[in-house]
Enzyme design. Structure first.
Site, PDB file in Angstrom:
ATOM      1  N   LYS A 119      38.412  54.763  45.063  1.00  0.00           N
ATOM      2  CA  LYS A 119      37.538  53.736  44.497  1.00  0.00           C
ATOM      3  C   LYS A 119      36.238  53.777  45.291  1.00  0.00           C
ATOM      4  O   LYS A 119      36.259  53.973  46.514  1.00  0.00           O
ATOM      5  CB  LYS A 119      38.226  52.369  44.634  1.00  0.00           C
ATOM      6  CG  LYS A 119      37.440  51.200  44.031  1.00  0.00           C
ATOM      7  CD  LYS A 119      38.213  49.882  44.172  1.00  0.00           C
ATOM      8  CE  LYS A 119      37.470  48.710  43.556  1.00  0.00           C
ATOM      9  NZ  LYS A 119      38.231  47.446  43.660  1.00  0.00           N
ATOM     10  N   SER A 169      38.762  44.761  39.453  1.00  0.00           N
ATOM     11  CA  SER A 169      37.585  45.589  39.654  1.00  0.00           C
ATOM     12  C   SER A 169      37.899  47.077  39.808  1.00  0.00           C
ATOM     13  O   SER A 169      37.001  47.895  39.650  1.00  0.00           O
ATOM     14  CB  SER A 169      36.833  45.115  40.896  1.00  0.00           C
ATOM     15  OG  SER A 169      37.619  45.324  42.061  1.00  0.00           O
ATOM     16  N   SER A 226      42.534  42.818  41.731  1.00  0.00           N
ATOM     17  CA  SER A 226      41.763  44.001  41.351  1.00  0.00           C
ATOM     18  C   SER A 226      42.516  45.325  41.348  1.00  0.00           C
ATOM     19  O   SER A 226      41.982  46.325  40.877  1.00  0.00           O
ATOM     20  CB  SER A 226      40.528  44.132  42.243  1.00  0.00           C
ATOM     21  OG  SER A 226      39.547  43.216  41.834  1.00  0.00           O
TER      22      SER A 226
END
Lengths: 477, 480
Positions: B76, B151, B175
């Site tokens: 990420k 997210s 997330s």
């Protein structure tokens, strides 16, 4: 109306750790800008603070030295504000729960009275960087070498009532932190900085007046002058029907005045909250006890021992106890056989004089304590006179060896032989009949002149006491 | 590709039937093929990836390899990677290249894994749909009109689309779990302190936790083992010995107590999602688990408490992005104030600004106690609720989200509606507990996620339940 001032001090003590409060970067002063700032100090994304255990130990030592409470759990908080030299947009400090609380420091006032100054708290925090406004063609440069340097902010109760007491407190604290070895005390480099809160109130009134905070006083002299200026300013303001406003003021040493920086209305809301990147700081009783073992004899206790046990004059005791290395030197000289009072006089006189002349610290001087002790014993056992001793000291300072070696090599041994001294006395009496007559008729002053002549003749080596006695015998008997 | 899971790839690498370079090339090809549409990656690093794959192959050749050596994966874009830009989904860090690897990235590298790029995400991890990314929305591989969740939306989409077998994620309020649920994959948020936060760009420090996202519980267990561990650079990292998170995978669920919090099935839950979770619980019961009804009475306070604490911390954490030292700086500032205002106004997107403002307010003088102080008190109540519930059960189960993935744009104009996506997940972060989401069915062609919540540091039991469930079901094998 008569007014009396109320003063509280906040002193930032820069802790002499090798690395920063929350990072591994070095804390040394004077590096090339930004050469001592790591990712943590630069506030790069994702990096995190780690508490410097040495700074915590220093805070504990300080707390013990001022007889304060060491918090079993204290909390680091973020003080949020934007400033170009504050890389994270917040300073990590302690707010609600400081590591040290409720201590005190006893100080001697100018009148020789002892007063106790209560210390509200001492907390750990990190310093900011520096903004550089020169050499950037209208732009500002940022040097983050200082960013993250550990500070212990020491805050008093408003227990001080005049500028000279404030300075006495500041000096006592300055002495203490250097004694503890937690701060180098270098005020030019900003290692010991003071903010003063000053207010005035009518004498006898129990409510405090509105205070002004004077920022960044980095010398004892400035503290005294700034506080006195501020007291006068506030009294004049009140006398002329004005009101003191709560504000932050900056002392300008060039103009010897304080100027308003920002008022309470402009005061920032720092939005303090516990730093979620750091766990609460837990300090165990075991750790506190271990630090207690490391606590040296404190300046004030030592000063009193010098005065009462060693029999030094108060002022000498204070001067000698002020610096731990000097006090250690004195004690080492005494334990090597030096007489305490002579040792004290020699250190305050010859040793300090030579140190000043050569710009040396006591740890660097060539005349070690046992060498001074040997010199003192040569004086006390009559091997040399005090005057010759100064010559010997100078020779030792120049690295010519130990006292007794120099005395022998230079033939400085005192002449104690009555026959030899008598020969000098006879010569001088014969050469100065006029002065001998004057002395006989009661002009005692002439004695000094004649003794001086005899000493000169003996190249300073005749025992002055014997010279005196023999001269008197010859003239009056 | 023949191989989809890490376990399969690992076996093939060990057997010599495939090389890491071949796997990595296949991964890069697939990214090249699918990413232009899905937008799951912000940055792809083929050169570094192939170099690392070559190294891995050499390790394998000399027999100095572990289970993860040579396995491609993605990070990420919130994890700092040395020499490769880290944007955090923001314009603010469009050109930021960290001089260090995040702790978790370092560990995965040490384990021999091959990083192929950086995945898209909501800006600074603030969002539940991946729509707040400066680098554009990510599409859900199951339905390209839908969001992948957020997210960690890029990581979830990349794993779901079989671009990579595993991607790292971070979970502050859901997330990892929410996008895992929306994309039909498995994701684990470890116990707070398990995975180093060093080099993981902070959103809300007391809640942020990195973890793995993969296709199976087994792969989660394997990769968590590499990611987790003490890091002296993160003061909140726990000092616990390394653990084998696979150790309970094959243990039967007989006698294991599964707690079902009634608040997870109250109003607000889509009926179809509720039914899917109920039947999944039925599977667990058939596997020998015992169902226990439990309650988390303060559950409804989690969202309000979360949306005070997280913004408060973020308002401070994001103060460093000021245009002074790195990151976005506005053009031609007239003075300092102008530089601050315009750099931050232009560098941050709306959701980030919203949370900074909310957080600044919540911490301000006179409001601190009513908001931040109160939220912290709620946080303690929620922790106590979980402690009580987990005293009666070994794990808690429920839906990960109240509904399946929604249409792109459906909630972007209503922040409250968006925040409610995390209604079942934020409480777990507030309590610092481990939680996972695994595929548990479909509703109208979109995956449904089942959430598993465990005791602190008991990821192994969560993974056991998840793995046993995956042995009995095939939801996790379905590909879009």
């Amino acid at each position: 109306m008569q007014y009396e001032p109320t003063i509280g001090l906040e002193i930032h003590v820069q802790l002499s750790t090798a690395s920063k409060m929350f990072s591994g970067a070095a804390t040394a002063y004077g590096g090339t800008p930004n050469s001592q700032a790591c990712a943590v100090d630069l506030g790069l994304p994702g990096v995190l603070p780690v508490i410097n255990a040495e700074a915590v130990r220093m805070a504990i030592l300080f707390g013990l030295a001022i007889d304060a409470e060491i918090a079993p759990r204290s909390v680091f908080a973020r003080k949020n504000y934007f400033y170009p030299d504050l890389p994270k947009g917040y300073q990590i400090s302690q707010f609600e729960l400081p590591v040290v609380a409720r201590g005190h420091l006893d100080i001697a006032t100018e009148d020789g009275e002892t007063i106790r100054i209560r210390i509200t708290r001492a907390h750990l925090e990190e310093d900011a960087g520096k903004s550089l406004h020169e050499d950037f063609h209208g732009m500002t440069g940022i040097d983050l070498n200082r960013a993250g340097t550990p500070l212990l902010e020491v805050v008093t109760e408003p227990d001080l009532t005049c500028a000279s007491d404030a300075v006495a407190y500041m000096r006592a604290l300055h002495t203490l932190v250097r004694y503890l070895g937690i701060c180098d005390g270098n005020m030019q480099e900003g290692s010991f900085r003071c903010d003063a809160n000053v207010s005035v109130k009518p004498i006898g009134s129990t409510t405090l007046g509105t205070r002004a905070e004077i920022k960044n006083l980095n010398s004892f002299r400035f503290v005294e002058r700034a506080i006195n200026y501020e007291i006068e300013r506030q009294v004049e303001l009140l006398e002329s029907g004005g009101k003191v406003v709560q504000e932050t003021r900056l002392y300008d040493p060039d103009r010897d005045e304080t100027r308003s920086m920002r008022s309470k209305e402009d005061a920032q809301d720092y939005r303090y909250f516990p730093d979620p990147d750091l766990l609460p700081l837990d300090i165990s009783k075991v750790q506190i006890d271990a630090m207690r073992e490391l606590l040296p004899e404190l300046p004030r206790a030592r000063e009193q021992r010098f005065e009462h046990t060693l029999g030094l004059h108060h002022a000498d005791a204070v001067n000698l106890a002020r610096d731990r290395a000097v006090a250690d030197y004195l004690e080492a000289t005494i334990s090597a056989g030096g007489d305490p009072r002579s040792a004290a006089n020699w250190i305050l006189g010859e040793v300090f004089g030579a140190m000043n002349k050569d710009g040396m610290a006591i740890s660097e001087i060539p005349v070690k304590s046992e060498m001074l002790a040997e010199l003192l014993s040569a004086v006390s056992d009559g091997t040399i006179s005090g005057k010759i001793a100064k010559e010997v000291f100078e020779a030792m300072w120049q690295g010519e060896g130990r006292a007794r070696e120099i005395i022998e090599r230079r033939g400085l041994r005192q002449v104690n032989d009555t026959g030899a001294i008598m020969a000098f006395v006879d010569q001088v009496i014969a050469a100065n009949p006029e002065q001998v007559e004057q002395l006989k008729s009661g002009k005692d002053k002439v004695l000094g002149f004649l003794v001086g002549q005899i000493m000169k003749l003996s190249k300073g080596k005749a025992n002055p006491q014997q010279v005196n006695e023999l001269l008197r015998q010859c003239i009056f008997d | 590709m023949e191989y989809t899971t890490i376990a399969q790839m690992s076996a093939a690498l060990a057997a010599g039937t495939v090389s890491s370079v071949e796997l990595t090339r296949a991964v890069l090809d697939r990214i090249g093929q699918l990413n232009p549409e899905l937008n799951a990656f912000i940055t792809v690093t083929p050169e570094q990836a192939l170099a690392a794959a070559h190294d891995a192959d050499r390790q394998i050749a000399i027999g100095k390899h572990g289970k993860l050596t040579g396995i491609p994966y993605a990070n990420k874009d919130i994890f700092c990677t040395q020499g490769v830009r880290t944007t955090c989904g923001s314009r603010m860090l469009e050109n930021f290249i960290a001089p260090y690897d995040a702790g978790a990235v370092e560990r995965l590298g040490t384990a021999g894994m091959v990083a192929v790029g950086k995945t898209n995400m909501d800006e600074f991890a603030m969002g539940s749909s991946n729509e707040t990314s400066y680098y554009g929305a990510v599409l859900n591989p199951w339905d390209k009109g839908c969001v992948p969740g957020g997210s960690s939306g890029g990581s979830a989409a990349a794993v779901a689309a079989r671009m990579v077998p595993m991607a790292t994620g971070t979970d502050t309020g859901g997330s990892i779990r929410q996008p895992a649920a929306f994309c039909g994959i498995s994701g684990l948020k470890p116990t707070y302190g398990r995975v180093s936060r060093y080099g993981m760009i902070a959103y809300a420090s007391s809640l942020d936790q990195g973890g793995p996202m993969a296709l199976t519980a087994e792969d989660l267990a394997l990769t968590l083992g590499a990611m987790a561990g003490h890091d002296g650079r993160d003061s909140t990292s726990v000092t616990r010995d390394a653990e084998d998170f696979t150790r309970l995978l094959d243990t039967s669920l007989a006698g294991l107590k599964v707690g079902v919090p009634k608040e997870f099935f109250a109003a607000g839950l889509d009926a179809e999602v509720g039914e899917a979770i109920e039947s999944a619980i039925g599977v667990l019961e058939r596997l020998g688990a015992r169902r226990v009804e439990v309650s988390l009475p303060n559950m409804s306070l989690a969202i309000p408490a979360y949306y005070v604490i997280a913004p408060a911390e973020c308002s401070s954490n994001l103060a460093r992005y000021d245009g002074v030292r790195y990151g976005y700086r506005c053009s031609d500032p007239v003075d300092l104030q102008d530089m601050y205002v315009r750099s931050r106004s232009e560098g941050f997107g709306n959701e980030v600004k919203r949370r900074i403002l909310v957080g600044t307010f919540a911490l301000s003088h006179g409001y601190y106690d009513a908001y931040y102080g109160q939220a912290q008190r709620i946080r303690r109540l929620i922790s106590r609720d979980f402690a009580n519930a987990l005293a009666q059960a070994d794990v808690l189960v429920g839906p990960t989200t109240p509904s399946t993935a929604f249409r792109i744009g459906a909630k972007s104009s209503d922040p409250i509606e968006m925040y409610l996506c995390d209604v079942y997940t934020t409480a777990v972060n507030l309590a610092g507990l481990p939680g996972a989401s695994i595929p548990a069915g479909f509703d109208n062609g979109l995956p449904v996620g089942m959430q598993l919540i465990g005791k602190a540091f008991d990821e192994a039991t969560i993974l056991q339940v998840a793995h046993q469930f995956q042995q009995a079901t095939d939801w996790h094998q379905r590909a879009p």
